[in-house]
Scaffold this motif. Structure first.
Motif, PDB file in Angstrom:
ATOM      1  N   PHE A 222       0.834  -1.198   0.000  1.00 14.98           N
ATOM      2  CA  PHE A 222       0.000   0.000   0.000  1.00 14.98           C
ATOM      3  C   PHE A 222       0.873   1.254   0.000  1.00 14.98           C
ATOM      4  CE2 PHE A 222      -2.155  -3.477   2.121  1.00 14.98           C
ATOM      5  CZ  PHE A 222      -3.323  -3.559   1.379  1.00 14.98           C
ATOM      6  N   GLY A 223       0.472   2.246  -0.785  1.00 21.71           N
ATOM      7  CA  GLY A 223       1.198   3.509  -0.858  1.00 21.71           C
ATOM      8  C   GLY A 223       0.762   4.513   0.180  1.00 21.71           C
ATOM      9  N   GLY A 224      -0.389   4.293   0.791  1.00 26.92           N
ATOM     10  CA  GLY A 224      -0.923   5.196   1.805  1.00 26.92           C
ATOM     11  C   GLY A 224      -1.937   4.465   2.658  1.00 26.92           C
ATOM     12  N   SER A 225      -2.485   5.178   3.631  1.00 30.89           N
ATOM     13  CA  SER A 225      -3.488   4.588   4.525  1.00 30.89           C
ATOM     14  C   SER A 225      -4.883   4.805   3.962  1.00 30.89           C
ATOM     15  CB  SER A 225      -3.400   5.231   5.911  1.00 30.89           C
ATOM     16  OG  SER A 225      -2.175   4.903   6.518  1.00 30.89           O
ATOM     17  N   SER A 226      -5.679   3.762   3.996  1.00 34.42           N
ATOM     18  CA  SER A 226      -7.060   3.824   3.515  1.00 34.42           C
ATOM     19  C   SER A 226      -7.966   3.076   4.478  1.00 34.42           C
ATOM     20  CB  SER A 226      -7.196   3.174   2.131  1.00 34.42           C
ATOM     21  OG  SER A 226      -6.518   3.901   1.144  1.00 34.42           O
ATOM     22  N   LEU A 227      -9.248   3.353   4.360  1.00 31.35           N
ATOM     23  CA  LEU A 227     -10.264   2.606   5.070  1.00 31.35           C
ATOM     24  C   LEU A 227     -11.204   2.045   4.017  1.00 31.35           C
ATOM     25  CD1 LEU A 227     -11.129   1.952   7.995  1.00 31.35           C
ATOM     26  CD2 LEU A 227     -12.767   3.814   7.798  1.00 31.35           C
ATOM     27  N   TRP A 228     -11.488   0.774   4.089  1.00 33.94           N
ATOM     28  CA  TRP A 228     -12.343   0.073   3.141  1.00 33.94           C
ATOM     29  C   TRP A 228     -13.576  -0.434   3.881  1.00 33.94           C
ATOM     30  CZ3 TRP A 228     -10.097  -0.981  -1.826  1.00 33.94           C
ATOM     31  CH2 TRP A 228      -8.728  -0.701  -1.920  1.00 33.94           C
ATOM     32  N   PHE A 229     -14.717  -0.461   3.208  1.00 34.56           N
ATOM     33  CA  PHE A 229     -15.890  -1.070   3.825  1.00 34.56           C
ATOM     34  C   PHE A 229     -16.815  -1.647   2.779  1.00 34.56           C
ATOM     35  CE2 PHE A 229     -17.342   3.288   3.173  1.00 34.56           C
ATOM     36  CZ  PHE A 229     -18.643   3.130   2.722  1.00 34.56           C
ATOM     37  N   LEU A 230     -17.595  -2.616   3.237  1.00 32.80           N
ATOM     38  CA  LEU A 230     -18.640  -3.204   2.397  1.00 32.80           C
ATOM     39  C   LEU A 230     -19.707  -3.815   3.287  1.00 32.80           C
ATOM     40  CD1 LEU A 230     -17.878  -6.416   2.652  1.00 32.80           C
ATOM     41  CD2 LEU A 230     -16.430  -5.938   0.737  1.00 32.80           C
ATOM     42  N   PRO A 231     -20.935  -3.898   2.774  1.00 34.28           N
ATOM     43  CA  PRO A 231     -22.025  -4.508   3.544  1.00 34.28           C
ATOM     44  C   PRO A 231     -22.008  -6.029   3.438  1.00 34.28           C
ATOM     45  CG  PRO A 231     -22.873  -3.034   1.806  1.00 34.28           C
ATOM     46  CD  PRO A 231     -21.422  -3.231   1.575  1.00 34.28           C
ATOM     47  N   VAL A 232     -22.368  -6.667   4.548  1.00 39.81           N
ATOM     48  CA  VAL A 232     -22.546  -8.115   4.598  1.00 39.81           C
ATOM     49  C   VAL A 232     -24.002  -8.348   5.001  1.00 39.81           C
ATOM     50  CG1 VAL A 232     -21.844 -10.263   5.702  1.00 39.81           C
ATOM     51  CG2 VAL A 232     -20.140  -8.470   5.279  1.00 39.81           C
ATOM     52  N   GLY A 233     -24.770  -8.919   4.092  1.00 38.98           N
ATOM     53  CA  GLY A 233     -26.200  -9.116   4.334  1.00 38.98           C
ATOM     54  C   GLY A 233     -26.487 -10.068   5.481  1.00 38.98           C
ATOM     55  N   PRO A 234     -27.728 -10.064   5.955  1.00 42.71           N
ATOM     56  CA  PRO A 234     -28.127 -10.949   7.053  1.00 42.71           C
ATOM     57  C   PRO A 234     -27.876 -12.426   6.747  1.00 42.71           C
ATOM     58  CG  PRO A 234     -29.850  -9.346   6.599  1.00 42.71           C
ATOM     59  CD  PRO A 234     -28.822  -9.200   5.511  1.00 42.71           C
ATOM     60  N   ASP A 235     -27.862 -12.781   5.469  1.00 41.45           N
ATOM     61  CA  ASP A 235     -27.614 -14.159   5.050  1.00 41.45           C
ATOM     62  C   ASP A 235     -26.120 -14.446   4.868  1.00 41.45           C
ATOM     63  OD1 ASP A 235     -27.145 -12.595   2.833  1.00 41.45           O
ATOM     64  OD2 ASP A 235     -28.559 -13.644   1.531  1.00 41.45           O
ATOM     65  N   GLY A 236     -25.267 -13.439   5.144  1.00 41.79           N
ATOM     66  CA  GLY A 236     -23.824 -13.604   5.008  1.00 41.79           C
ATOM     67  C   GLY A 236     -23.282 -13.276   3.630  1.00 41.79           C
ATOM     68  N   GLU A 237     -24.183 -12.999   2.679  1.00 39.73           N
ATOM     69  CA  GLU A 237     -23.706 -12.648   1.338  1.00 39.73           C
ATOM     70  C   GLU A 237     -23.146 -11.239   1.337  1.00 39.73           C
ATOM     71  OE1 GLU A 237     -25.991 -13.508  -2.096  1.00 39.73           O
ATOM     72  OE2 GLU A 237     -26.700 -15.421  -1.303  1.00 39.73           O
ATOM     73  N   VAL A 238     -22.012 -11.089   0.672  1.00 39.05           N
ATOM     74  CA  VAL A 238     -21.337  -9.800   0.601  1.00 39.05           C
ATOM     75  C   VAL A 238     -21.900  -9.003  -0.559  1.00 39.05           C
ATOM     76  CG1 VAL A 238     -19.110  -8.677   0.238  1.00 39.05           C
ATOM     77  CG2 VAL A 238     -19.261 -10.732   1.646  1.00 39.05           C
ATOM     78  N   HIS A 239     -22.269  -7.765  -0.290  1.00 38.96           N
ATOM     79  CA  HIS A 239     -22.731  -6.872  -1.354  1.00 38.96           C
ATOM     80  C   HIS A 239     -21.562  -6.593  -2.278  1.00 38.96           C
ATOM     81  CE1 HIS A 239     -24.326  -3.258  -3.275  1.00 38.96           C
ATOM     82  NE2 HIS A 239     -25.510  -3.759  -2.971  1.00 38.96           N
ATOM     83  N   PRO A 240     -21.772  -6.556  -3.583  1.00 39.36           N
ATOM     84  CA  PRO A 240     -20.648  -6.456  -4.513  1.00 39.36           C
ATOM     85  C   PRO A 240     -19.909  -5.109  -4.530  1.00 39.36           C
ATOM     86  CG  PRO A 240     -22.719  -6.417  -5.710  1.00 39.36           C
ATOM     87  CD  PRO A 240     -23.047  -6.711  -4.268  1.00 39.36           C
ATOM     88  N   ALA A 241     -20.381  -4.125  -3.812  1.00 37.92           N
ATOM     89  CA  ALA A 241     -19.718  -2.806  -3.839  1.00 37.92           C
ATOM     90  C   ALA A 241     -18.780  -2.660  -2.649  1.00 37.92           C
ATOM     91  CB  ALA A 241     -20.770  -1.705  -3.810  1.00 37.92           C
TER      92      ALA A 241
END
Length: 134
Positions: free
Chosen positions: A26-45
């Motif tokens: 990594f060239g710098g510090s970042s914060l990443w996030f994504l939603p995880v649905g109630p069924d455990g499926e990860v939202h594609p964004a």
């Protein structure tokens, strides 16, 4: 084939972050996030917030988590949020990493959004930052 993990355990979550962050470096510090649905499926964004401060001002983290919670609720009602902090360097978890995790967990409690275990990605590894260690 599209990568669509299902998160049932902490090990699933860590595997997902490893897959998404590799190759590490990594060239710098970042914060990443994504939603995880109630069924455990990860939202594609997955969203990356670049150039985050080493030590987060609590009011800024609270505002960010509130905004994330609002967006996640619109996109994936009932979802949990998975956060990962990435930064350059090969050293393990440091005080700044723990501060980020601590502020994310505190903000999530205040806002009322469920979080997955926060993770850290460095140039050398992907590591969990559980609430009790933050």
């Amino acid at each position: 084939m599209t990568y669509r993990p299902v998160i049932s355990t902490q090990a699933d979550l860590e595997r997902m972050w490893r897959h998404l962050m590799e190759p590490l470096g990594f060239g710098g510090s970042s914060l990443w996030f994504l939603p995880v649905g109630p069924d455990g499926e990860v939202h594609p964004a997955i969203v990356q917030v670049e150039d985050v401060d080493p030590l987060p001002p609590p009011e800024e983290v609270l505002a960010m988590v509130a905004g994330v919670a609002s967006v996640v609720d619109d996109v994936a009602p009932g979802a949990r949020v998975a956060f990962l902090r990435s930064r350059p360097g090969r050293r393990g978890v440091d005080a700044d990493d723990r501060a980020w995790a601590r502020e994310l967990y505190a903000a999530a409690r205040t806002v009322g959004v469920a979080l997955e275990v926060v993770h850290l990605a460095t140039d050398a590894d992907v590591l969990p930052l559980p609430a009790d260690a933050a």
